[in-house]
Design a protein around this motif. Structure first.
Motif, PDB file in Angstrom:
ATOM      1  N   MET A 422       0.666  -1.318   0.023  1.00 41.76           N
ATOM      2  CA  MET A 422      -0.087   0.034  -0.188  1.00 41.76           C
ATOM      3  C   MET A 422       0.827   1.302   0.058  1.00 41.76           C
ATOM      4  SD  MET A 422      -3.072  -1.303  -0.012  1.00 41.76           S
ATOM      5  CE  MET A 422      -3.897   0.487   0.327  1.00 41.76           C
ATOM      6  N   GLY A 423       2.047   1.312   0.729  1.00 39.66           N
ATOM      7  CA  GLY A 423       2.615   2.448   1.046  1.00 39.66           C
ATOM      8  C   GLY A 423       3.930   2.702   0.115  1.00 39.66           C
ATOM      9  N   GLY A 424       4.249   1.696  -0.833  1.00 43.16           N
ATOM     10  CA  GLY A 424       5.390   1.775  -1.806  1.00 43.16           C
ATOM     11  C   GLY A 424       6.670   1.662  -0.952  1.00 43.16           C
ATOM     12  N   CYS A 425       7.808   1.886  -1.791  1.00 41.89           N
ATOM     13  CA  CYS A 425       9.098   1.911  -1.343  1.00 41.89           C
ATOM     14  C   CYS A 425       9.493   3.181  -0.740  1.00 41.89           C
ATOM     15  CB  CYS A 425      10.184   1.218  -2.324  1.00 41.89           C
ATOM     16  SG  CYS A 425       9.663  -0.306  -2.854  1.00 41.89           S
ATOM     17  N   PHE A 426      10.180   3.046   0.611  1.00 42.07           N
ATOM     18  CA  PHE A 426      10.647   4.476   1.032  1.00 42.07           C
ATOM     19  C   PHE A 426      11.755   5.158   0.093  1.00 42.07           C
ATOM     20  CE2 PHE A 426      10.115   3.117   5.780  1.00 42.07           C
ATOM     21  CZ  PHE A 426       8.894   3.235   5.564  1.00 42.07           C
ATOM     22  N   LEU A 427      12.551   4.492  -0.600  1.00 42.42           N
ATOM     23  CA  LEU A 427      13.652   4.925  -1.508  1.00 42.42           C
ATOM     24  C   LEU A 427      12.986   5.605  -2.774  1.00 42.42           C
ATOM     25  CD1 LEU A 427      16.646   5.558  -1.759  1.00 42.42           C
ATOM     26  CD2 LEU A 427      16.741   3.374  -3.250  1.00 42.42           C
ATOM     27  N   GLU A 428      11.973   4.930  -3.158  1.00 44.62           N
ATOM     28  CA  GLU A 428      11.271   5.747  -4.669  1.00 44.62           C
ATOM     29  C   GLU A 428      10.617   6.682  -4.022  1.00 44.62           C
ATOM     30  OE1 GLU A 428       8.992   2.445  -6.073  1.00 44.62           O
ATOM     31  OE2 GLU A 428      10.415   0.959  -6.754  1.00 44.62           O
ATOM     32  N   LYS A 429       9.900   6.833  -2.920  1.00 43.06           N
ATOM     33  CA  LYS A 429       9.117   8.009  -2.458  1.00 43.06           C
ATOM     34  C   LYS A 429      10.129   9.153  -2.401  1.00 43.06           C
ATOM     35  CE  LYS A 429       5.694   7.208   0.397  1.00 43.06           C
ATOM     36  NZ  LYS A 429       5.355   6.605   1.679  1.00 43.06           N
ATOM     37  N   ILE A 430      11.120   9.137  -1.710  1.00 50.11           N
ATOM     38  CA  ILE A 430      12.049  10.133  -1.433  1.00 50.11           C
ATOM     39  C   ILE A 430      12.783  10.697  -2.883  1.00 50.11           C
ATOM     40  CG2 ILE A 430      14.079   8.976  -0.917  1.00 50.11           C
ATOM     41  CD1 ILE A 430      14.552  11.041   1.617  1.00 50.11           C
ATOM     42  N   GLU A 431      13.000   9.653  -3.620  1.00 47.80           N
ATOM     43  CA  GLU A 431      13.381  10.173  -4.974  1.00 47.80           C
ATOM     44  C   GLU A 431      12.537  10.659  -5.826  1.00 47.80           C
ATOM     45  OE1 GLU A 431      14.947   6.412  -6.693  1.00 47.80           O
ATOM     46  OE2 GLU A 431      17.187   6.704  -5.676  1.00 47.80           O
ATOM     47  N   LYS A 432      11.284  10.456  -5.769  1.00 48.90           N
ATOM     48  CA  LYS A 432      10.060  11.362  -6.395  1.00 48.90           C
ATOM     49  C   LYS A 432      10.084  12.650  -5.977  1.00 48.90           C
ATOM     50  CE  LYS A 432       5.260  10.830  -7.254  1.00 48.90           C
ATOM     51  NZ  LYS A 432       3.889   9.950  -7.218  1.00 48.90           N
ATOM     52  N   ALA A 433      10.138  12.623  -4.658  1.00 52.56           N
ATOM     53  CA  ALA A 433      10.066  13.862  -3.886  1.00 52.56           C
ATOM     54  C   ALA A 433      11.196  15.001  -4.248  1.00 52.56           C
ATOM     55  CB  ALA A 433       9.985  13.959  -2.386  1.00 52.56           C
ATOM     56  N   ILE A 434      12.507  14.422  -4.463  1.00 56.87           N
ATOM     57  CA  ILE A 434      13.721  14.986  -4.904  1.00 56.87           C
ATOM     58  C   ILE A 434      13.348  15.746  -6.373  1.00 56.87           C
ATOM     59  CG2 ILE A 434      16.229  15.193  -5.071  1.00 56.87           C
ATOM     60  CD1 ILE A 434      16.106  13.136  -2.644  1.00 56.87           C
ATOM     61  N   THR A 435      12.988  14.685  -7.033  1.00 57.26           N
ATOM     62  CA  THR A 435      13.412  14.858  -8.587  1.00 57.26           C
ATOM     63  C   THR A 435      11.877  15.550  -9.129  1.00 57.26           C
ATOM     64  OG1 THR A 435      12.380  12.742  -8.871  1.00 57.26           O
ATOM     65  CG2 THR A 435      14.898  12.958  -8.876  1.00 57.26           C
ATOM     66  N   ARG A 436      10.893  15.506  -8.406  1.00 53.06           N
ATOM     67  CA  ARG A 436       9.500  15.857  -9.211  1.00 53.06           C
ATOM     68  C   ARG A 436       8.788  16.743  -8.144  1.00 53.06           C
ATOM     69  NH1 ARG A 436       6.503  10.557 -11.046  1.00 53.06           N
ATOM     70  NH2 ARG A 436       4.801  12.115 -11.010  1.00 53.06           N
ATOM     71  N   GLU A 437       8.410  16.362  -7.169  1.00 55.98           N
ATOM     72  CA  GLU A 437       7.517  16.817  -6.221  1.00 55.98           C
ATOM     73  C   GLU A 437       7.945  18.264  -5.720  1.00 55.98           C
ATOM     74  OE1 GLU A 437       4.909  13.017  -4.445  1.00 55.98           O
ATOM     75  OE2 GLU A 437       6.446  14.102  -3.213  1.00 55.98           O
ATOM     76  N   LEU A 438       9.196  18.205  -5.061  1.00 59.60           N
ATOM     77  CA  LEU A 438       9.620  19.713  -4.502  1.00 59.60           C
ATOM     78  C   LEU A 438      10.030  20.379  -5.843  1.00 59.60           C
ATOM     79  CD1 LEU A 438      11.715  18.289  -1.689  1.00 59.60           C
ATOM     80  CD2 LEU A 438       9.523  19.480  -1.636  1.00 59.60           C
ATOM     81  N   PRO A 439      10.430  20.359  -6.906  1.00 61.03           N
ATOM     82  CA  PRO A 439      10.587  21.023  -7.866  1.00 61.03           C
ATOM     83  C   PRO A 439       9.473  21.648  -8.640  1.00 61.03           C
ATOM     84  CG  PRO A 439      12.369  19.346  -8.213  1.00 61.03           C
ATOM     85  CD  PRO A 439      11.278  18.905  -6.916  1.00 61.03           C
ATOM     86  N   ASP A 440       8.607  20.657  -8.687  1.00 60.29           N
ATOM     87  CA  ASP A 440       7.092  21.227  -9.358  1.00 60.29           C
ATOM     88  C   ASP A 440       6.391  22.260  -8.474  1.00 60.29           C
ATOM     89  OD1 ASP A 440       7.508  19.643 -11.414  1.00 60.29           O
ATOM     90  OD2 ASP A 440       5.971  17.842 -10.830  1.00 60.29           O
ATOM     91  N   LEU A 441       6.516  22.061  -6.939  1.00 59.27           N
ATOM     92  CA  LEU A 441       6.052  22.979  -6.112  1.00 59.27           C
ATOM     93  C   LEU A 441       6.860  24.176  -6.098  1.00 59.27           C
ATOM     94  CD1 LEU A 441       4.076  23.127  -3.754  1.00 59.27           C
ATOM     95  CD2 LEU A 441       6.006  22.446  -2.238  1.00 59.27           C
ATOM     96  N   LEU A 442       8.087  24.219  -6.360  1.00 58.09           N
ATOM     97  CA  LEU A 442       8.895  25.350  -6.568  1.00 58.09           C
ATOM     98  C   LEU A 442       8.647  26.041  -7.593  1.00 58.09           C
ATOM     99  CD1 LEU A 442      11.397  26.822  -5.261  1.00 58.09           C
ATOM    100  CD2 LEU A 442      12.944  25.624  -6.655  1.00 58.09           C
ATOM    101  N   GLY A 443       8.348  25.349  -8.928  1.00 63.11           N
ATOM    102  CA  GLY A 443       7.982  26.098  -9.867  1.00 63.11           C
ATOM    103  C   GLY A 443       6.507  26.730  -9.986  1.00 63.11           C
ATOM    104  N   SER A 444       5.560  26.136  -9.155  1.00 63.65           N
ATOM    105  CA  SER A 444       4.313  26.680  -8.895  1.00 63.65           C
ATOM    106  C   SER A 444       4.381  28.057  -8.263  1.00 63.65           C
ATOM    107  CB  SER A 444       3.408  25.711  -8.400  1.00 63.65           C
ATOM    108  OG  SER A 444       3.839  25.702  -6.748  1.00 63.65           O
ATOM    109  N   ILE A 445       5.498  28.192  -7.470  1.00 63.21           N
ATOM    110  CA  ILE A 445       5.577  29.549  -6.844  1.00 63.21           C
ATOM    111  C   ILE A 445       6.076  30.431  -7.825  1.00 63.21           C
ATOM    112  CG2 ILE A 445       6.658  31.034  -5.120  1.00 63.21           C
ATOM    113  CD1 ILE A 445       6.667  28.373  -3.560  1.00 63.21           C
ATOM    114  N   GLY A 446       7.002  30.053  -8.602  1.00 62.01           N
ATOM    115  CA  GLY A 446       7.662  30.825  -9.665  1.00 62.01           C
ATOM    116  C   GLY A 446       6.528  31.402 -10.783  1.00 62.01           C
TER     117      GLY A 446
END
Length: 472
Positions: A422-446
């Motif tokens: 159900m929760g997925g893999c810890f490493l995949e989730k943090i890599e997704k946050a580093i490469t996609r989620e946080l940059p997308d959030l930063l881009g939404s502010i810009g």
């Protein structure tokens, strides 16, 4: 004759009164114009502050769901001593004032906030006056908060300070002031550095506390004055702690109008000469030369230069305030990268240990051999070869000797085992946050977009922090 004497007495009294008023006016110092300060920091603007509540909720969700599970599983906080709380994620930018005693740190805060000659002003003087860490923050009315209350209130970002003990909490004080600038930033005034043995007898780990504030500061003002340019052991230790934060440091030569031009040039050169061995950067640091207090500049000094230097420093401060959300997201992403590297290293140590263990092996001796010489087993090189990690981001090898000294290697699981249906893999989730989620959030502010405000029930961002000392 009597009338003439009476007239002379009246004239003499008026002359004496006029002279007394002139002396009083001459002794009363003139205040400096503050219009440049208010315009640069935009204190006169009435526009409402940007609403970043949606961004903050998204950021808290990403941290709690994608970063914190791996952080807790591999006990990253015991390696770096840096635990991120919800109060830290939602906190305002922090400006930290450091430097020797009586160089004008408290006076500078009074000047920036216009607190001189008010009940709110910080105490200043020629002797060492600040013995506490003083946090100046916004509040509806003037209020003093004890350190034990600040540490107990998890809605603020100071709850981790409890680990430095009760002696330190007695030296921590918060002051709430109803000021417009404090709606967007928090100031921290620190005890001045005194280069003698008594400095080491504070009763709490002074350098560790300074490191805690340095790690969380968005801007660091290191203040000097013409009479305190020497560098002792404690100031040298302070600059060692500032290593890696050079972009956030602003060096200030305060009280510059107390010197003639030739003396000022000599002092400026002496300050550079003292700091050159301490700052390991290719470019020389920028030194702001001015006098940060409300009185007019001394006559026959470079007033225009001092004013330009002051405005330049205020623009740096305003830039930090304007970019507070971008800096916050970048900070969380940097933290996530460090957590990921730590987890990869622990996983590699564990995998090497399992590979070297046999039925007849002594587990303690096997792992001691690995931790004493990790290069022999290619621990760090394998991380660089197989993962997208820079060699400049790798932590110190010696730190893992202490880390595994209190955390047995057998208490960890391999990254491949840190997965669920159900929760997925810890490493995949943090890599997704580093490469996609946080940059997308930063881009939404810009782009000026604001993510939808989600409830904590949906995001899983946790309960609203509560103050244990506040009565229901």
């Amino acid at each position: 004759m009597k009338g003439l004497n009476l007239f002379c007495c009246c004239v003499a009294s008026l002359l004496l009164l006029g002279t007394a008023e002139e002396v009083e006016d001459a002794s009363e110092p003139t205040k400096r114009d503050r219009s440049h300060l208010e315009s640069t920091l935009k204190l006169n603007e009435d526009k409402p502050a940007d609403d970043f509540s949606g961004v903050l909720q998204r950021l808290r969700k990403i941290y709690h769901s994608s970063i914190k599970p791996l952080e807790q599983s591999y006990r990253y906080n015991e390696l770096r001593q840096h635990e991120i709380t919800d109060g830290e994620i939602t906190s305002k930018p922090m400006v930290l004032f450091l430097g020797p005693w009586s160089v004008g740190k408290s006076s500078m805060i009074n000047y920036l906030l216009g607190l001189d000659d008010t009940p709110y002003q910080l105490y200043t003087g020629a002797e060492p006056t600040t013995s506490e860490f003083t946090v100046i923050m916004h509040g509806p009315k003037l209020k003093t908060i004890e350190g034990i209350v600040m540490a107990a209130d998890s809605a603020r970002s100071f709850s981790p300070l409890e680990k430095f003990g009760q002696n330190f909490l007695e030296k921590l004080i918060g002051i709430e002031v109803p000021h417009k600038l404090l709606e967007r930033v928090t100031f921290v005034d620190t005890p001045g550095i005194i280069e003698n043995r008594k400095q080491q007898e504070r009763g709490y780990p002074f350098n560790d506390v300074c490191q805690w504030f340095i790690d969380r500061a968005d801007l660091i003002f290191v203040v000097f004055d013409p009479t305190k340019l020497d560098v002792g052991l404690e100031l040298e230790m302070l600059f060692r702690q500032l290593k890696g934060r050079e972009s956030q440091i602003r060096i200030i030569l305060n009280k510059a109008d107390s010197l003639a031009t030739q003396e000022l040039m000599r002092v400026y050169g002496a300050l550079f000469w003292s700091l050159a061995p301490l700052i390991n950067v290719t470019e020389p640091p920028r030194v702001y030369v001015s006098s940060f207090w409300p009185q007019e500049y001394h006559p026959d000094t470079h007033k225009d230069l001092f004013l330009k230097e002051e405005i330049s420093l205020l623009e740096d401060l305003n830039q930090v305030i304007e970019n507070r959300m971008e800096n916050k997201i970048a900070f969380i992403r940097q933290h996530a990268i460090r957590v990921r590297i730590h987890a990869l290293l622990v996983d590699r140590y564990l995998q090497t240990y399992k590979d070297k263990m046999t039925f007849f092996s002594d587990g303690e001796l096997v792992f001691r051999d690995i931790v004493e010489d990790p290069d022999k087993f290619f621990i760090f090189k394998s991380i660089l070869a197989k993962t997208n990690v820079s060699k400049f981001d790798l932590p110190n090898r010696e730190a893992y000797k202490d880390f595994f000294g209190i955390n047995p290697i057998t208490s960890f699981k391999l990254l491949s085992q840190q997965c669920s249906y159900m929760g997925g893999c810890f490493l995949e989730k943090i890599e997704k946050a580093i490469t996609r989620e946080l940059p997308d959030l930063l881009g939404s502010i810009g782009l000026g977009k604001k993510p939808n405000v989600l409830s904590c029930d949906i995001t899983g961002c946790g309960e609203t922090p509560k103050n244990r000392y506040r009565k229901p």
